[in-house]
Design an enzyme around this catalytic site. Structure first.
Site, short mmCIF file in Angstrom:
data_model
loop_
_atom_site.label_atom_id
_atom_site.label_comp_id
_atom_site.label_asym_id
_atom_site.label_seq_id
_atom_site.Cartn_x
_atom_site.Cartn_y
_atom_site.Cartn_z
N ARG A 1 2.77 15.84 0.72
CA ARG A 1 2.90 14.96 -0.45
C ARG A 1 2.92 15.75 -1.75
O ARG A 1 2.09 16.64 -1.94
CB ARG A 1 1.73 13.97 -0.48
CG ARG A 1 1.88 12.90 -1.55
CD ARG A 1 0.73 11.91 -1.51
NE ARG A 1 -0.23 12.18 -2.56
CZ ARG A 1 -1.44 11.63 -2.62
NH1 ARG A 1 -1.84 10.78 -1.69
NH2 ARG A 1 -2.25 11.92 -3.61
N HIS B 1 -0.73 1.37 -0.92
CA HIS B 1 -0.26 1.74 0.41
C HIS B 1 -1.43 1.92 1.37
O HIS B 1 -2.59 2.08 0.94
CB HIS B 1 0.61 3.00 0.37
CG HIS B 1 -0.06 4.20 -0.20
ND1 HIS B 1 -0.28 4.36 -1.55
CD2 HIS B 1 -0.58 5.30 0.38
CE1 HIS B 1 -0.89 5.50 -1.78
NE2 HIS B 1 -1.11 6.10 -0.62
N ASP C 1 -2.68 5.94 -5.60
CA ASP C 1 -3.18 7.32 -5.58
C ASP C 1 -3.93 7.72 -6.86
O ASP C 1 -3.49 7.39 -7.98
CB ASP C 1 -2.03 8.29 -5.33
CG ASP C 1 -1.54 8.21 -3.88
OD1 ASP C 1 -2.39 8.03 -2.99
OD2 ASP C 1 -0.32 8.29 -3.66
C1 SIN Z 1 -1.44 8.78 1.43
O1 SIN Z 1 -2.35 7.96 1.35
O2 SIN Z 1 -0.95 9.34 0.46
C2 SIN Z 1 -0.86 9.09 2.79
C3 SIN Z 1 0.04 8.02 3.28
C4 SIN Z 1 0.57 8.32 4.65
O3 SIN Z 1 0.12 9.31 5.27
O4 SIN Z 1 1.42 7.58 5.14
#
Ligand code: SIN
Length: 273
Positions: free
Chosen positions: A264, A249, A101
């Site tokens: 988030r 991720h 991120d």
């Molecule tokens: C993100 O990239 O922060 C989102 C991840 C998700 O929605 O599982």
């Protein structure tokens, strides 16, 4: 690792742990904080189930681990630090690119705490890749070469489309391209990780375009090796808390036109070294 208060079930050899024995609606005392923190460092991404908590309780939990950011490109929500990621019939999920991120920031995210609010009946899993394991899998020669390199991370690879020229200029002033080491050393564990990602890394400093593009393609591809991964199946009120200094991720976008809503909070980290 010995835990007295929580249980941590490993989900893959080097990454992922499901935590039980915690109610995140209640404030964390020092002992509980220390155990969850240790589990995060050890497993790199940790998961909690059945946390029917408010947005304020979610925020309070994340705040235990550091200052929270306001994402500069997210649609504002009623809590500035909370990023609501909602997809459905009108907008297909688009977080299906491997990344860590906000690496376009000078101080990118330490951690992200994501809560499943409205999850599809099936699909919409999130994959996490252990970028320390990816580094360890490289030859010593490759590790040595990468250890000397830095790369540029730029929000414009992903954000800013559709912005006016003036707004874009203002955002570039506030968020100039950031230069980070290609291999970063985790400030708490001392472990090294591959720290470039397809979403934000534009090029490697000091290489010609072709060299940089080919080397980055190779490094991006490491996250998609199954041996480095764990896959999380969400339910409503599940929480994933990942260490952006150690993992990347990828949110699988296979649930269209079902709805998927997650909230988030993102914890600010330090300057990668
Ligand atoms: C993100 O990239 O922060 C989102 C991840 C998700 O929605 O599982």
């Amino acid at each position: 690792m010995n835990y007295g208060r929580i249980k941590v079930e490993p989900l893959a050899p080097t990454i992922g742990g499901e935590i039980s024995g915690v109610d995140l609606a209640s404030p964390l005392d020092r002992g509980l904080f220390a155990e969850i923190h240790a589990a995060l460092l050890d497993r790199k991404v940790i998961f909690f189930r059945d946390q029917d908590i408010t947005a304020q309780q979610h925020m309070a939990f994340a705040r235990n681990f550091g200052e929270l950011e306001v994402h500069p490109f997210a649609t504002p929500s009623h809590i500035p630090e909370m990023m609501v990621i909602a997809h459905g019939e009108k907008n297909r999920g688009n977080e299906n690119v491997w990344h860590s991120d906000v690496t376009f920031r000078l101080r990118p995210a330490m951690g992200s705490v994501l809560r499943g609010v409205e999850m599809p009946a099936v699909g919409g899993d999130t994959l996490f890749a252990d970028m320390n394991a990816a580094y360890e899998g490289l030859s010593a020669s490759m590790q040595r070469m990468l250890g000397e390199l830095t790369a540029i991370h730029d929000f414009q690879r992903t954000f800013g489309r559709g912005m006016s020229a003036e707004k874009l200029q203002e955002m570039r002033r506030e968020h100039p391209p950031a230069e980070h080491p290609v291999i970063r050393t985790h400030p708490e564990t001392g472990l090294k990780s591959v720290y470039v990602n397809r979403l934000f890394t534009s090029h490697i400093v000091g290489m010609n375009k072709d060299e940089s593009t080919r080397l980055l393609e190779f490094l991006y591809s490491l996250a998609s090796i199954p041996e480095y991964q764990v896959r999380f199946k969400w339910r409503n009120n599940s929480i994933a808390f990942w260490d952006n200094r150690a993992v990347q991720h990828y949110a699988v976008s296979d649930y269209y036109p079902q709805r998927r809503v997650v909230n988030r909070f993102t914890i600010i980290g330090d300057k990668p070294v």
